[in-house]
Design a protein around this motif. Structure first.
Motif, PDB file in Angstrom:
ATOM      1  N   PRO A 172      -7.554  -1.650 -27.690  1.00  0.00           N
ATOM      2  CA  PRO A 172      -7.869  -0.907 -26.466  1.00  0.00           C
ATOM      3  C   PRO A 172      -9.358  -0.663 -26.269  1.00  0.00           C
ATOM      4  CG  PRO A 172      -6.809   0.508 -28.111  1.00  0.00           C
ATOM      5  CD  PRO A 172      -6.681  -0.896 -28.601  1.00  0.00           C
ATOM      6  N   GLU A 173     -10.124  -0.546 -27.363  1.00  0.00           N
ATOM      7  CA  GLU A 173     -11.562  -0.324 -27.217  1.00  0.00           C
ATOM      8  C   GLU A 173     -12.229  -1.533 -26.558  1.00  0.00           C
ATOM      9  OE1 GLU A 173      -9.949  -0.364 -30.095  1.00  0.00           O
ATOM     10  OE2 GLU A 173      -9.828   1.745 -30.711  1.00  0.00           O
ATOM     11  N   PHE A 174     -11.744  -2.708 -26.906  1.00  0.00           N
ATOM     12  CA  PHE A 174     -12.246  -3.949 -26.311  1.00  0.00           C
ATOM     13  C   PHE A 174     -11.996  -3.921 -24.803  1.00  0.00           C
ATOM     14  CE2 PHE A 174     -11.945  -8.230 -24.820  1.00  0.00           C
ATOM     15  CZ  PHE A 174     -12.724  -9.032 -25.632  1.00  0.00           C
ATOM     16  N   LEU A 175     -10.766  -3.610 -24.412  1.00  0.00           N
ATOM     17  CA  LEU A 175     -10.421  -3.558 -22.988  1.00  0.00           C
ATOM     18  C   LEU A 175     -11.308  -2.548 -22.266  1.00  0.00           C
ATOM     19  CD1 LEU A 175      -6.949  -3.590 -21.340  1.00  0.00           C
ATOM     20  CD2 LEU A 175      -8.528  -1.736 -20.797  1.00  0.00           C
ATOM     21  N   ASP A 176     -11.524  -1.397 -22.870  1.00  0.00           N
ATOM     22  CA  ASP A 176     -12.339  -0.364 -22.227  1.00  0.00           C
ATOM     23  C   ASP A 176     -13.762  -0.839 -21.979  1.00  0.00           C
ATOM     24  OD1 ASP A 176     -10.173   1.320 -22.244  1.00  0.00           O
ATOM     25  OD2 ASP A 176     -10.804   2.436 -24.031  1.00  0.00           O
ATOM     26  N   GLU A 177     -14.305  -1.591 -22.925  1.00  0.00           N
ATOM     27  CA  GLU A 177     -15.682  -2.071 -22.780  1.00  0.00           C
ATOM     28  C   GLU A 177     -15.793  -3.089 -21.652  1.00  0.00           C
ATOM     29  OE1 GLU A 177     -19.392  -3.398 -25.674  1.00  0.00           O
ATOM     30  OE2 GLU A 177     -17.455  -2.839 -26.532  1.00  0.00           O
ATOM     31  N   ILE A 178     -14.816  -3.983 -21.554  1.00  0.00           N
ATOM     32  CA  ILE A 178     -14.817  -4.974 -20.474  1.00  0.00           C
ATOM     33  C   ILE A 178     -14.604  -4.279 -19.133  1.00  0.00           C
ATOM     34  CG2 ILE A 178     -13.614  -6.969 -19.503  1.00  0.00           C
ATOM     35  CD1 ILE A 178     -15.160  -7.785 -21.923  1.00  0.00           C
ATOM     36  N   ARG A 179     -13.670  -3.338 -19.090  1.00  0.00           N
ATOM     37  CA  ARG A 179     -13.358  -2.631 -17.842  1.00  0.00           C
ATOM     38  C   ARG A 179     -14.537  -1.802 -17.358  1.00  0.00           C
ATOM     39  NH1 ARG A 179      -8.037   0.841 -17.825  1.00  0.00           N
ATOM     40  NH2 ARG A 179      -9.106   1.805 -19.606  1.00  0.00           N
ATOM     41  N   ALA A 180     -15.297  -1.228 -18.282  1.00  0.00           N
ATOM     42  CA  ALA A 180     -16.452  -0.413 -17.893  1.00  0.00           C
ATOM     43  C   ALA A 180     -17.483  -1.231 -17.141  1.00  0.00           C
ATOM     44  CB  ALA A 180     -17.081   0.218 -19.129  1.00  0.00           C
ATOM     45  N   ASP A 181     -17.528  -2.516 -17.422  1.00  0.00           N
ATOM     46  CA  ASP A 181     -18.472  -3.401 -16.730  1.00  0.00           C
ATOM     47  C   ASP A 181     -17.958  -3.774 -15.346  1.00  0.00           C
ATOM     48  OD1 ASP A 181     -20.826  -5.318 -16.741  1.00  0.00           O
ATOM     49  OD2 ASP A 181     -19.174  -6.740 -16.501  1.00  0.00           O
ATOM     50  N   ASP A 182     -16.661  -4.082 -15.243  1.00  0.00           N
ATOM     51  CA  ASP A 182     -16.098  -4.491 -13.958  1.00  0.00           C
ATOM     52  C   ASP A 182     -14.575  -4.376 -14.018  1.00  0.00           C
ATOM     53  OD1 ASP A 182     -15.217  -5.883 -11.619  1.00  0.00           O
ATOM     54  OD2 ASP A 182     -17.103  -6.977 -11.563  1.00  0.00           O
ATOM     55  N   ASP A 206      -0.263  -1.382 -28.889  1.00  0.00           N
ATOM     56  CA  ASP A 206      -1.428  -1.135 -28.041  1.00  0.00           C
ATOM     57  C   ASP A 206      -2.348  -2.346 -27.970  1.00  0.00           C
ATOM     58  OD1 ASP A 206      -2.567  -1.174 -30.540  1.00  0.00           O
ATOM     59  OD2 ASP A 206      -3.756   0.644 -30.266  1.00  0.00           O
ATOM     60  N   ARG A 207      -1.891  -3.472 -28.487  1.00  0.00           N
ATOM     61  CA  ARG A 207      -2.721  -4.675 -28.491  1.00  0.00           C
ATOM     62  C   ARG A 207      -2.615  -5.400 -27.156  1.00  0.00           C
ATOM     63  NH1 ARG A 207      -5.957  -3.343 -32.113  1.00  0.00           N
ATOM     64  NH2 ARG A 207      -6.607  -5.489 -32.542  1.00  0.00           N
ATOM     65  N   MET A 208      -3.699  -6.097 -26.805  1.00  0.00           N
ATOM     66  CA  MET A 208      -3.751  -6.887 -25.581  1.00  0.00           C
ATOM     67  C   MET A 208      -4.165  -8.310 -25.935  1.00  0.00           C
ATOM     68  SD  MET A 208      -3.078  -4.537 -23.263  1.00  0.00           S
ATOM     69  CE  MET A 208      -3.621  -5.206 -21.689  1.00  0.00           C
ATOM     70  N   LEU A 209      -3.876  -9.234 -25.025  1.00  0.00           N
ATOM     71  CA  LEU A 209      -4.289 -10.626 -25.182  1.00  0.00           C
ATOM     72  C   LEU A 209      -5.348 -10.925 -24.130  1.00  0.00           C
ATOM     73  CD1 LEU A 209      -0.753 -12.239 -25.694  1.00  0.00           C
ATOM     74  CD2 LEU A 209      -2.477 -11.771 -27.464  1.00  0.00           C
ATOM     75  N   PHE A 210      -6.511 -11.384 -24.584  1.00  0.00           N
ATOM     76  CA  PHE A 210      -7.656 -11.576 -23.689  1.00  0.00           C
ATOM     77  C   PHE A 210      -7.870 -13.054 -23.393  1.00  0.00           C
ATOM     78  CE2 PHE A 210     -12.412 -11.890 -23.122  1.00  0.00           C
ATOM     79  CZ  PHE A 210     -12.434 -11.321 -21.860  1.00  0.00           C
ATOM     80  N   ASP A 211      -8.076 -13.366 -22.122  1.00  0.00           N
ATOM     81  CA  ASP A 211      -8.301 -14.738 -21.666  1.00  0.00           C
ATOM     82  C   ASP A 211      -9.807 -15.004 -21.606  1.00  0.00           C
ATOM     83  OD1 ASP A 211      -8.332 -17.203 -20.458  1.00  0.00           O
ATOM     84  OD2 ASP A 211      -7.305 -16.570 -18.619  1.00  0.00           O
ATOM     85  N   LEU A 212     -10.389 -15.402 -22.732  1.00  0.00           N
ATOM     86  CA  LEU A 212     -11.830 -15.624 -22.802  1.00  0.00           C
ATOM     87  C   LEU A 212     -12.292 -16.744 -21.869  1.00  0.00           C
ATOM     88  CD1 LEU A 212     -14.605 -15.002 -24.040  1.00  0.00           C
ATOM     89  CD2 LEU A 212     -14.014 -16.537 -25.927  1.00  0.00           C
TER      90      LEU A 212
END
Length: 248
Positions: free
Chosen positions: A167-177, A190-196
């Motif tokens: 979730p910390e990863f998601l928060d950092e990306i979301r804070a940007d846009d 609480d894990r997510m899968l990210f499409d790099l």
């Protein structure tokens, strides 16, 4: 010279290749074309591997950078004596091959054929978030490129199915846009899968360049690609580094 695995995109009008691990001199966990001097591989094997890549690119040597997951870009006119700390390079010098090392992060090659300007970037999530892709485009423009003519291709990288984040990863990306939330899918708990690569393509296209991904996942194909995350999951002591290169 042994046959090398060279993935070439018809979209790029410059000599280039995203190299797989076939055809190299390394052994053990590095078996194949490990081009990472920062790995624990035998230096002599890495030197042989890099020489094979240079021969395939028809150049005497490969320009590279000391990659640090930054947004820094350097403009090169020749082979640097010491690799500068940066994560992308651009050049308008014919015969100079720009090379990037990856093992799940995105290798991105750029070309404006009309202006004869090329670029190469190492874009993990942190570098992409910081603006390495946009900065590479701006550095190419400083050499006479036009972003409306630039084509960018993302090479083998980790796919969404294999890229689990917290979730910390998601928060950092979301804070940007907030729009970047589209590149997350639900995982376990609480894990997510990210499409790099999807995130990279979005940032490139938003910056005004044409972009595509070769569609190769580094994690899923152990026989063809090195993967930092796969090596970690397998408990391997180290991992090899793939190389991607482009030249005018």
């Amino acid at each position: 010279m042994p046959d090398l695995d060279m993935i070439i995109s018809p979209a790029l009008a410059a000599r280039h290749a995203f190299f797989g691990r076939a055809g190299g001199a390394s052994s053990g966990v590095y078996a194949g074309l490990n081009c990472g001097r920062g790995s624990g591989d035998q230096a002599s094997a890495v030197t042989v591997n890099r020489a094979r890549v240079a021969e395939a690119m028809a150049v005497p040597g490969l320009a590279g950078v000391h990659q640090v997951h930054s947004a820094d870009v350097v403009t090169l006119t020749g082979l640097p004596e010491t690799a500068p700390r940066a994560d992308a390079m651009v050049t308008a010098t014919p015969g100079l091959a720009l090379s990037i090392l990856t093992a799940d992060c995105q290798p991105v090659l750029f070309a404006d054929a009309e202006a004869a300007v090329i670029g190469a970037a190492h874009a993990g999530w942190r570098g992409a978030l910081a603006g390495i892709l946009e900065n590479t485009i701006e550095a190419m423009e400083a050499l006479g490129a036009d972003r409306s003519r630039i084509l960018a291709v993302i090479g083998p990288t980790i796919s969404q199915a294999a890229y689990e984040v917290g979730p910390e990863f998601l928060d950092e990306i979301r804070a940007d846009d907030e729009e970047a939330l589209r590149f997350f899918a639900n995982g376990e708990g609480d894990r997510m899968l990210f499409d790099l690569p999807g995130y990279g393509l979005w940032r490139l296209r938003r910056a005004g360049v044409s972009a595509e991904w070769t569609g190769h996942c580094t994690y899923a194909d152990a026989g063809r690609f090195y993967s930092y995350r796969r090596a970690t999951h397998e408990g391997a002591p180290d991992y090899g580094r793939l190389i991607s290169a482009i030249r005018l």
